[in-house]
Design a protein around this motif. Structure first.
Motif, PDB file in Angstrom:
ATOM      1  N   GLN A  13       0.834  -1.193   0.000  1.00 49.63           N
ATOM      2  CA  GLN A  13       0.000   0.000   0.000  1.00 49.63           C
ATOM      3  C   GLN A  13       0.876   1.253   0.000  1.00 49.63           C
ATOM      4  O   GLN A  13       2.024   1.233   0.481  1.00 49.63           O
ATOM      5  N   ALA A  14       0.322   2.319  -0.520  1.00 43.41           N
ATOM      6  CA  ALA A  14       1.022   3.593  -0.513  1.00 43.41           C
ATOM      7  C   ALA A  14       1.422   3.953   0.912  1.00 43.41           C
ATOM      8  O   ALA A  14       0.635   3.776   1.853  1.00 43.41           O
ATOM      9  N   GLY A  15       2.644   4.436   1.046  1.00 48.23           N
ATOM     10  CA  GLY A  15       3.179   4.752   2.354  1.00 48.23           C
ATOM     11  C   GLY A  15       3.973   3.619   2.982  1.00 48.23           C
ATOM     12  O   GLY A  15       4.666   3.825   3.988  1.00 48.23           O
ATOM     13  N   GLY A  16       3.874   2.447   2.393  1.00 50.13           N
ATOM     14  CA  GLY A  16       4.566   1.286   2.926  1.00 50.13           C
ATOM     15  C   GLY A  16       6.001   1.183   2.467  1.00 50.13           C
ATOM     16  O   GLY A  16       6.526   2.084   1.791  1.00 50.13           O
ATOM     17  N   SER A  17       6.620   0.057   2.819  1.00 52.24           N
ATOM     18  CA  SER A  17       8.030  -0.163   2.528  1.00 52.24           C
ATOM     19  C   SER A  17       8.252  -1.552   1.946  1.00 52.24           C
ATOM     20  O   SER A  17       7.475  -2.478   2.209  1.00 52.24           O
ATOM     21  N   LEU A  18       9.300  -1.667   1.171  1.00 55.53           N
ATOM     22  CA  LEU A  18       9.776  -2.951   0.665  1.00 55.53           C
ATOM     23  C   LEU A  18      11.300  -2.900   0.627  1.00 55.53           C
ATOM     24  O   LEU A  18      11.885  -1.823   0.466  1.00 55.53           O
ATOM     25  N   ARG A  19      11.913  -4.069   0.744  1.00 52.19           N
ATOM     26  CA  ARG A  19      13.352  -4.155   0.532  1.00 52.19           C
ATOM     27  C   ARG A  19      13.626  -5.167  -0.573  1.00 52.19           C
ATOM     28  O   ARG A  19      13.280  -6.342  -0.453  1.00 52.19           O
ATOM     29  N   LEU A  20      14.247  -4.674  -1.627  1.00 51.25           N
ATOM     30  CA  LEU A  20      14.643  -5.538  -2.718  1.00 51.25           C
ATOM     31  C   LEU A  20      16.065  -6.044  -2.482  1.00 51.25           C
ATOM     32  O   LEU A  20      16.898  -5.326  -1.934  1.00 51.25           O
ATOM     33  N   SER A  21      16.291  -7.262  -2.914  1.00 51.73           N
ATOM     34  CA  SER A  21      17.630  -7.840  -2.853  1.00 51.73           C
ATOM     35  C   SER A  21      18.043  -8.276  -4.248  1.00 51.73           C
ATOM     36  O   SER A  21      17.201  -8.638  -5.071  1.00 51.73           O
ATOM     37  N   CYS A  22      19.331  -8.261  -4.482  1.00 51.92           N
ATOM     38  CA  CYS A  22      19.875  -8.732  -5.754  1.00 51.92           C
ATOM     39  C   CYS A  22      21.099  -9.573  -5.433  1.00 51.92           C
ATOM     40  O   CYS A  22      22.112  -9.047  -4.963  1.00 51.92           O
ATOM     41  N   ALA A  23      20.987 -10.864  -5.664  1.00 50.25           N
ATOM     42  CA  ALA A  23      22.082 -11.789  -5.393  1.00 50.25           C
ATOM     43  C   ALA A  23      22.904 -11.998  -6.655  1.00 50.25           C
ATOM     44  O   ALA A  23      22.347 -12.265  -7.726  1.00 50.25           O
ATOM     45  N   ALA A  24      24.198 -11.867  -6.507  1.00 55.08           N
ATOM     46  CA  ALA A  24      25.103 -11.992  -7.656  1.00 55.08           C
ATOM     47  C   ALA A  24      25.941 -13.256  -7.548  1.00 55.08           C
ATOM     48  O   ALA A  24      26.331 -13.666  -6.455  1.00 55.08           O
ATOM     49  N   SER A  25      26.212 -13.838  -8.669  1.00 52.58           N
ATOM     50  CA  SER A  25      27.112 -14.990  -8.732  1.00 52.58           C
ATOM     51  C   SER A  25      27.964 -14.869  -9.979  1.00 52.58           C
ATOM     52  O   SER A  25      27.632 -14.142 -10.907  1.00 52.58           O
ATOM     53  N   GLY A  26      29.058 -15.575  -9.974  1.00 54.47           N
ATOM     54  CA  GLY A  26      29.949 -15.514 -11.121  1.00 54.47           C
ATOM     55  C   GLY A  26      31.245 -14.807 -10.748  1.00 54.47           C
ATOM     56  O   GLY A  26      31.874 -15.158  -9.763  1.00 54.47           O
ATOM     57  N   TYR A 114      26.140  -0.350 -17.938  1.00 54.23           N
ATOM     58  CA  TYR A 114      26.039  -1.586 -17.172  1.00 54.23           C
ATOM     59  C   TYR A 114      26.209  -2.806 -18.057  1.00 54.23           C
ATOM     60  O   TYR A 114      25.674  -2.876 -19.149  1.00 54.23           O
ATOM     61  N   ASP A 115      26.949  -3.770 -17.538  1.00 59.84           N
ATOM     62  CA  ASP A 115      27.317  -4.942 -18.321  1.00 59.84           C
ATOM     63  C   ASP A 115      26.366  -6.113 -18.135  1.00 59.84           C
ATOM     64  O   ASP A 115      26.201  -6.935 -19.043  1.00 59.84           O
ATOM     65  N   TYR A 116      25.788  -6.237 -16.954  1.00 57.91           N
ATOM     66  CA  TYR A 116      24.933  -7.386 -16.660  1.00 57.91           C
ATOM     67  C   TYR A 116      23.650  -6.902 -15.974  1.00 57.91           C
ATOM     68  O   TYR A 116      23.678  -5.953 -15.185  1.00 57.91           O
ATOM     69  N   TRP A 117      22.563  -7.617 -16.262  1.00 57.95           N
ATOM     70  CA  TRP A 117      21.250  -7.266 -15.749  1.00 57.95           C
ATOM     71  C   TRP A 117      20.543  -8.483 -15.195  1.00 57.95           C
ATOM     72  O   TRP A 117      20.708  -9.594 -15.705  1.00 57.95           O
ATOM     73  N   GLY A 118      19.741  -8.239 -14.152  1.00 61.47           N
ATOM     74  CA  GLY A 118      18.861  -9.272 -13.662  1.00 61.47           C
ATOM     75  C   GLY A 118      17.580  -9.328 -14.467  1.00 61.47           C
ATOM     76  O   GLY A 118      17.380  -8.527 -15.391  1.00 61.47           O
ATOM     77  N   GLN A 119      16.705 -10.235 -14.089  1.00 64.38           N
ATOM     78  CA  GLN A 119      15.461 -10.438 -14.846  1.00 64.38           C
ATOM     79  C   GLN A 119      14.349  -9.509 -14.387  1.00 64.38           C
ATOM     80  O   GLN A 119      13.335  -9.387 -15.060  1.00 64.38           O
ATOM     81  N   GLY A 120      14.550  -8.860 -13.244  1.00 60.84           N
ATOM     82  CA  GLY A 120      13.575  -7.900 -12.746  1.00 60.84           C
ATOM     83  C   GLY A 120      12.622  -8.484 -11.723  1.00 60.84           C
ATOM     84  O   GLY A 120      12.369  -9.690 -11.702  1.00 60.84           O
ATOM     85  N   THR A 121      12.119  -7.616 -10.865  1.00 61.55           N
ATOM     86  CA  THR A 121      11.108  -8.001  -9.876  1.00 61.55           C
ATOM     87  C   THR A 121      10.031  -6.917  -9.847  1.00 61.55           C
ATOM     88  O   THR A 121      10.341  -5.718  -9.862  1.00 61.55           O
ATOM     89  N   GLN A 122       8.790  -7.341  -9.819  1.00 57.63           N
ATOM     90  CA  GLN A 122       7.666  -6.404  -9.901  1.00 57.63           C
ATOM     91  C   GLN A 122       7.378  -5.778  -8.545  1.00 57.63           C
ATOM     92  O   GLN A 122       7.263  -6.491  -7.540  1.00 57.63           O
ATOM     93  N   VAL A 123       7.238  -4.474  -8.545  1.00 55.44           N
ATOM     94  CA  VAL A 123       6.787  -3.735  -7.361  1.00 55.44           C
ATOM     95  C   VAL A 123       5.510  -3.005  -7.747  1.00 55.44           C
ATOM     96  O   VAL A 123       5.497  -2.226  -8.702  1.00 55.44           O
ATOM     97  N   THR A 124       4.453  -3.269  -7.001  1.00 58.76           N
ATOM     98  CA  THR A 124       3.173  -2.624  -7.254  1.00 58.76           C
ATOM     99  C   THR A 124       2.724  -1.913  -5.984  1.00 58.76           C
ATOM    100  O   THR A 124       2.629  -2.541  -4.924  1.00 58.76           O
ATOM    101  N   VAL A 125       2.470  -0.626  -6.104  1.00 59.11           N
ATOM    102  CA  VAL A 125       2.029   0.184  -4.970  1.00 59.11           C
ATOM    103  C   VAL A 125       0.578   0.573  -5.209  1.00 59.11           C
ATOM    104  O   VAL A 125       0.259   1.217  -6.205  1.00 59.11           O
ATOM    105  N   SER A 126      -0.274   0.183  -4.294  1.00 61.95           N
ATOM    106  CA  SER A 126      -1.702   0.486  -4.423  1.00 61.95           C
ATOM    107  C   SER A 126      -2.061   1.722  -3.605  1.00 61.95           C
ATOM    108  O   SER A 126      -1.467   1.989  -2.565  1.00 61.95           O
ATOM    109  N   SER A 127      -3.052   2.447  -4.090  1.00 62.83           N
ATOM    110  CA  SER A 127      -3.462   3.683  -3.400  1.00 62.83           C
ATOM    111  C   SER A 127      -4.478   3.407  -2.317  1.00 62.83           C
ATOM    112  O   SER A 127      -5.008   2.315  -2.202  1.00 62.83           O
TER     113      SER A 127
END
Length: 127
Positions: A13-26, A114-127
């Motif tokens: 919901q609007a006003g809330g929080s999320l923490r995204l993580s990105c794990a790297a290998s290689g 940028y040389d490498y990219w992840g596949q992405g993660t969806q963030v949806t914020v509702s009002s």
């Protein structure tokens, strides 16, 4: 090669929080500056935040400054994006990316650096 896998997206919901993580290998993660970008439906991919390989320097888009925090743990090969005070305009697919830099810069806000990219993660914020 560097493989990047994002996680932590979801619906909040609007006003809330999320923490995204990105794990790297290689290849050695600590050699890369890391960035977060996002792309909303019908819009171009835009820069969100970046962090230098040493964690000492960060850069943010004006739209997220003061609300988002980028950090990294080189021991865990992971970069994070803490997102607070989310609003509906933050709705997008979020991508992490790795920039080899070759010593020419601390980080970049330009996707073409940028040389490498992840596949992405969806963030949806509702009002």
């Amino acid at each position: 090669q560097v493989q990047l896998v994002e996680s932590g997206g979801g619906l909040v919901q609007a006003g809330g929080s999320l923490r995204l993580s990105c794990a790297a290998s290689g290849r050695t993660f600590s050699n890369y500056a890391m960035g977060w970008f996002r792309q909303a439906p019908g819009k171009e991919r835009e820069f969100v935040a970046a962090i230098s390989w040493s964690r000492g320097s960060t850069q943010y888009a004006d739209s997220v400054k003061g609300r988002f925090t980028i950090s990294r743990d080189n021991a865990k090969n992971t970069v994070y994006l803490q997102m607070n005070s989310l609003n509906t305009e933050d709705t997008a697919v979020y991508y992490c990316a790795a920039d080899r830099t070759y010593g020419s810069r601390l980080y970049s806000s330009q996707a073409f650096d940028y040389d490498y990219w992840g596949q992405g993660t969806q963030v949806t914020v509702s009002s």
